[in-house]
Write a protein that holds these residues in place. Structure first.
Motif, PDB file in Angstrom:
ATOM      1  N   ASP A   1       0.619   5.977  -0.689  1.00 16.46           N
ATOM      2  CA  ASP A   1      -0.107   7.207  -1.024  1.00 16.46           C
ATOM      3  C   ASP A   1       0.458   7.791  -2.315  1.00 16.46           C
ATOM      4  O   ASP A   1       1.677   7.883  -2.478  1.00 16.46           O
ATOM      5  CB  ASP A   1       0.046   8.232   0.098  1.00 16.46           C
TER       6      ASP A   1
ATOM      7  N   ASN B   1      -8.587   4.365  -0.923  1.00 13.23           N
ATOM      8  CA  ASN B   1      -8.926   5.262   0.193  1.00 13.23           C
ATOM      9  C   ASN B   1      -9.644   4.570   1.338  1.00 13.23           C
ATOM     10  O   ASN B   1     -10.654   5.057   1.860  1.00 13.23           O
ATOM     11  CB  ASN B   1      -9.760   6.445  -0.310  1.00 13.23           C
TER      12      ASN B   1
ATOM     13  N   THR C   1      -2.604  11.214   4.711  1.00 13.86           N
ATOM     14  CA  THR C   1      -1.776  10.112   4.259  1.00 13.86           C
ATOM     15  C   THR C   1      -1.854   8.977   5.271  1.00 13.86           C
ATOM     16  O   THR C   1      -2.399   9.149   6.364  1.00 13.86           O
ATOM     17  CB  THR C   1      -0.312  10.548   4.082  1.00 13.86           C
ATOM     18  N   THR C   2      -1.285   7.827   4.899  1.00 11.98           N
ATOM     19  CA  THR C   2      -1.414   6.635   5.743  1.00 11.98           C
ATOM     20  C   THR C   2      -0.061   6.016   6.005  1.00 11.98           C
ATOM     21  O   THR C   2       0.676   5.710   5.078  1.00 11.98           O
ATOM     22  CB  THR C   2      -2.329   5.602   5.080  1.00 11.98           C
TER      23      THR C   2
ATOM     24  N   HIS D   1      -4.996   6.952  -1.364  1.00 12.81           N
ATOM     25  CA  HIS D   1      -4.347   5.785  -0.773  1.00 12.81           C
ATOM     26  C   HIS D   1      -4.773   4.542  -1.535  1.00 12.81           C
ATOM     27  O   HIS D   1      -5.963   4.254  -1.679  1.00 12.81           O
ATOM     28  CB  HIS D   1      -4.729   5.633   0.703  1.00 12.81           C
TER      29      HIS D   1
ATOM     30  N   ARG E   1      -4.216   0.306  -1.987  1.00 16.00           N
ATOM     31  CA  ARG E   1      -3.754  -0.933  -1.357  1.00 16.00           C
ATOM     32  C   ARG E   1      -3.981  -2.083  -2.318  1.00 16.00           C
ATOM     33  O   ARG E   1      -5.048  -2.181  -2.946  1.00 16.00           O
ATOM     34  CB  ARG E   1      -4.494  -1.180  -0.032  1.00 16.00           C
TER      35      ARG E   1
ATOM     36  N   THR F   1      -4.478  13.590  -2.505  1.00 14.47           N
ATOM     37  CA  THR F   1      -3.760  12.369  -2.154  1.00 14.47           C
ATOM     38  C   THR F   1      -4.725  11.196  -2.124  1.00 14.47           C
ATOM     39  O   THR F   1      -5.801  11.274  -1.533  1.00 14.47           O
ATOM     40  CB  THR F   1      -3.076  12.523  -0.788  1.00 14.47           C
TER      41      THR F   1
ATOM     42  N   GLN G   1       0.824  -1.202   0.000  1.00 12.79           N
ATOM     43  CA  GLN G   1       0.000   0.000   0.000  1.00 12.79           C
ATOM     44  C   GLN G   1       0.857   1.251   0.000  1.00 12.79           C
ATOM     45  O   GLN G   1       2.047   1.219   0.332  1.00 12.79           O
ATOM     46  CB  GLN G   1      -0.945   0.003   1.197  1.00 12.79           C
TER      47      GLN G   1
END
Length: 799
Positions: free
Chosen positions: A537, A607, A663-664, A592, A594, A590, A535
């Motif tokens: 961003d 997301n 973000t992650t 995300h 995965r 942004t 994953q």
């Protein structure tokens, strides 16, 4: 810390003469912290040291807070990142796994984000959490700074960010002029010890002790005229015993004993550990030792102010291991380059029993830019009055620097060095802007800045003897490779390096790794896998598309899951678009992504949505590298991580950011927002219990948003670093509760709604701290809010 009026005037006048008018540095903002203001460089500029650390750009002076923490050496330093002169001090930051290969990192302490003057100081790793400041799995890095008193700052993410303890209030008040606190662990007595330079009617250090790094007790004062600025106090073994060394910014030192509160010495006349120019802006100043170095080594680095280039000012000496030996003149420090220098050694040549005279030079024909020379000369049988090395020599006989031993004077490089057993040994470290000379088993050292001409015609080395001959018992020449470019300055990732670009330009920016490409460009790690969860961003600038690449070859051929401004999430490989998912995709947002691979099955999530937006099969690539992709323009990628860690939350479709950047990381979702920034799920509710963990990394507030519209308008229960839990909606603070909210700490919030009644619980308390009523929003979305800073959230649930 360079601060005296005389020293500052000299430094600034010299800098102004060379570099033009002084441009004031600027303070930062919490929502943009940590700042990474550095233009791209290959570290190949003229005079840029290849194995001596210099800041990627900007001014640097004193080393600060040198620590070994969580597997890395951390080098902090006094820094103006916005100009080439001393101004508005920040703490710069670089890391290394081995004291040799340094990687520039974002700013550590920043005016406008962290209070106080942020002048020089020390740092420690609180491995036993004596301070109680630890908030996660990593050992806290605790650093000390300030003038006329001492403030404390702590990092629980291995230097990625720092928070001011007690809002930066001075934990030690010193009414006189003071600065440069240095702290060390006194394991024998189970305490921390601090020395601070202060002017209590003259130069000297105040000694403080503490059980927990937070509460300090004055122990004693050691006064001495020579003891000005940047003190250091540390133990070294000597003949089976332990002695303590007290040093000043000029590299002067005395050796004595320390009883837990008081330093004493029987030899108060200081010695010099380095014979370079030991004034601020010279070639050896403000040396500091690392705390917590492995194997109990005492490793030291100092500031060399004489190195100036097109985009930087100042560098650090190469790290040395310190020792202590008995001599007829009492105990003396030895300085030896750390053994890790060996990782840079390339080709080498060795000579034994060579007689150097006119017409015979073993080094003839060698051309080199950065290198190491060791040599032992038989002085007793020599007839030459002088002998030594001409470095970066040319065909006309000129050289950029000579290192000469004078037999009659008994000096090396003009400094006293009598032969030992009829011999003189020397070791030279030659870099593009630096020369370091060692001899006498480390008792003799000189640090110098030299603008070596790296042109091929100026890379000669000449071993000479004047007025006779000298026998070289042994000599070794070794090329030293560059130490730069081995790690990632701003890209946060669990993937292994080295990384490489396959197409386009990939540079470091504060938000991660930024691509500029015309077609497809890939940035690829050394990590490979077949079945995995991956994953990251991605943020589109001008690029048409950007995404995550996996199961790829070294040239990027493999799978990519991307976001595309044509309005799709796409899974593709060379020659085939495997699947798409239609959804609006915008620039400067942004996303995300995965990916999960299981044999030929590939699933893609967007997301933090609970269900994959793509679920397809393809057998084109069974395994390969992880990386990132950008297509036609600029894009930025960040937080490229394998494994299931990330944002843990309730069931929802893809989340949407409304303001700020979200973000992650493996420990949750993070936000940076100047005002209110919302992160909203598509899940809605009326009456419910909603809870989660939130923290303010730096800045003002963070919390849980609920019953919200698509623009975030609704209720928010937050924590505020002004010391509040607050329930609010647009236009009204409904209720507040006074609570000790601290930056960097994680707090649990729980909200329960029943019609107009809204209750808020704080940090697992048994009873609500807010019980209020409001009828404005009867139902709406669940989400998160961050305000005027950086925030983090994790573990969201709805019942």
């Amino acid at each position: 810390m360079v601060r005296s009026a005389r020293v500052l005037l000299v430094v600034l006048l010299t800098a102004s003469a060379l570099l033009g008018p002084v441009v004031p540095a600027t303070a930062g903002t919490a929502w943009e912290y940590p700042e990474f203001p550095y233009p791209a460089t290959t570290y190949q500029e003229p005079f840029r040291g290849q194995f001596h650390f210099s800041s990627q750009s900007g001014w640097m002076n004193d080393p600060n807070g040198l620590v070994f923490a969580n597997g890395l050496y951390h080098f902090f330093y006094q820094h103006n990142p916005h100009g080439l002169e001393w101004d508005t001090m920040h703490w710069g930051h670089a890391t290394s796994p081995d004291l040799v290969h340094w990687t520039q990192k974002p700013i550590a302490l920043e005016p406008g984000v962290h209070p106080g003057t942020l002048f020089s100081g020390g740092g420690v790793v609180d491995r036993d959490n004596t301070s109680g400041l630890k908030t996660g799995p990593l050992d806290p890095i605790v650093v000390f700074s300030g003038t006329n008193g001492v403030s404390i700052f702590v990092s629980n993410d291995n230097g990625r960010s720092f928070q001011a303890y007690d809002k930066g209030r001075k934990q030690i008040e010193i009414p006189e002029e003071s600065r440069d606190p240095k702290v060390i662990r006194d394991d024998a007595r189970g305490q921390w010890v601090m020395v601070v330079w202060s002017n209590r009617g003259g130069n000297g250090v105040d000694v403080y002790t503490s059980p927990d790094l937070l509460h300090w007790t004055f122990g004693s004062r050691y006064a001495a005229d020579w003891l000005f600025e940047c003190p250091d106090l540390f133990p070294l073994p000597l003949a089976g015993d332990r002695r303590w060394v007290l040093t000043s910014a000029t590299g002067e030192y005395v050796v004595g004993t320390f009883d837990g509160t008081t330093f004493r010495t029987e030899r108060p006349q200081p010695k010099k550990m380095n014979l370079g120019t030991t004034y601020a802006g010279g070639t050896f100043y403000a040396a500091e030792t690392f705390t917590g170095a492995p194997d109990g080594r005492m490793v030291q680095m100092a500031w060399q102010g004489g190195n100036r280039g097109s985009s930087w000012t100042g560098n650090a000496t190469f790290p040395v291991a310190l020792g202590l030996v008995d001599t007829p003149d009492g105990p003396r420090i030895t300085r030896t380059p750390v053994a890790e220098l060996g990782s840079l050694r390339a080709d080498s040549r060795t000579w034994r029993n060579e007689t150097v005279r006119d017409g015979h030079d073993p080094f003839a024909g060698i051309l080199a830019d950065t290198y190491e020379i060791t040599a032992t000369f038989d002085v007793a049988s020599a007839t030459a009055g002088q002998f030594g090395f001409a470095l970066h020599s040319r065909g006309d006989g000129s050289a950029d620097r000579t290192v000469v031993y004078d037999r009659a004077a008994g000096t090396l490089d003009g400094k006293p060095l009598p032969p030992t057993g009829g011999e003189v040994s020397l070791r030279l470290l030659v870099d593009r802007g630096q020369l370091e000379i060692f001899s006498g088993d480390g008792l003799f050292s000189v640090a110098d800045n030299v603008n070596f001409d790296s042109a091929a015609v100026s890379q000669g080395i000449r071993l000479f003897a004047t007025g006779g001959q000298v026998r070289v018992k042994n000599a070794t020449f070794t090329r030293l490779s560059t130490s730069w470019g081995t790690a990632q300055p701003t890209l946060e990732s669990t993937l292994a390096g080295p990384w490489h670009a396959a197409g386009g330009s990939w540079t470091d920016v504060g938000a991660g790794k930024q691509a500029q490409v015309t077609g497809d460009g890939f940035y690829l790690s050394a990590s490979t896998a077949g079945d995995a969860e991956y994953q990251g961003d991605v943020r589109l600038g001008t690029a048409r598309a950007a995404g995550l690449t996996f199961r790829a070859t070294a040239d990027g051929a493999g799978y990519t899951a991307n976001v595309d401004t044509s309005g799709v999430v796409k899974l593709w490989r060379p020659g085939r678009d495997i699947a798409t998912y239609p959804t609006p995709i915008a620039a400067d947002t942004t996303y995300h992504l995965r990916v999960r691979t299981t044999g030929p099955r590939i699933q893609v999530w967007l997301n933090h949505g609970t269900a994959p937006v793509i679920d397809a099969t393809d057998d084109g690539y069974a395994s390969g590298r992880f990386g990132a992709n950008a297509y036609q323009g600029s894009a930025t990628v960040q937080n490229l991580n394998t494994g299931p860690a990330g944002f843990t939350s309730f069931t929802s479709g893809p989340w949407t950011a409304v303001g700020g950047t979200w973000t992650t990381t493996p420990d949750g979702v993070r936000a940076s927002s100047a005002g209110d920034g919302f992160y909203l799920s598509d899940r809605e509710g009326t009456d419910f219990t909603y809870e989660g963990d939130v923290s303010v990394t730096n800045g003002a507030a963070a919390g849980l948003t609920f019953r919200a519209a698509a623009d975030g308008a609704g209720y928010t229960a937050n924590i505020d670093t002004d010391g509040l839990v607050k329930l609010w909606r647009p236009g009204r603070d409904i209720a507040t509760y006074a609570a000790p909210v601290v930056e960097g700490r994680t707090y649990h919030l729980k909200v329960q709604t029943a019609g107009s009644r809204i209750r808020v619980w704080f940090d697992h308390g048994a009873t609500p701290v807010i019980d209020a009523a409001d009828t404005t929003y009867p139902a709406g979305r669940f989400g998160l809010d961050a305000y005027a800073g950086n925030a983090k959230a994790q573990n969201l649930t709805i019942t």
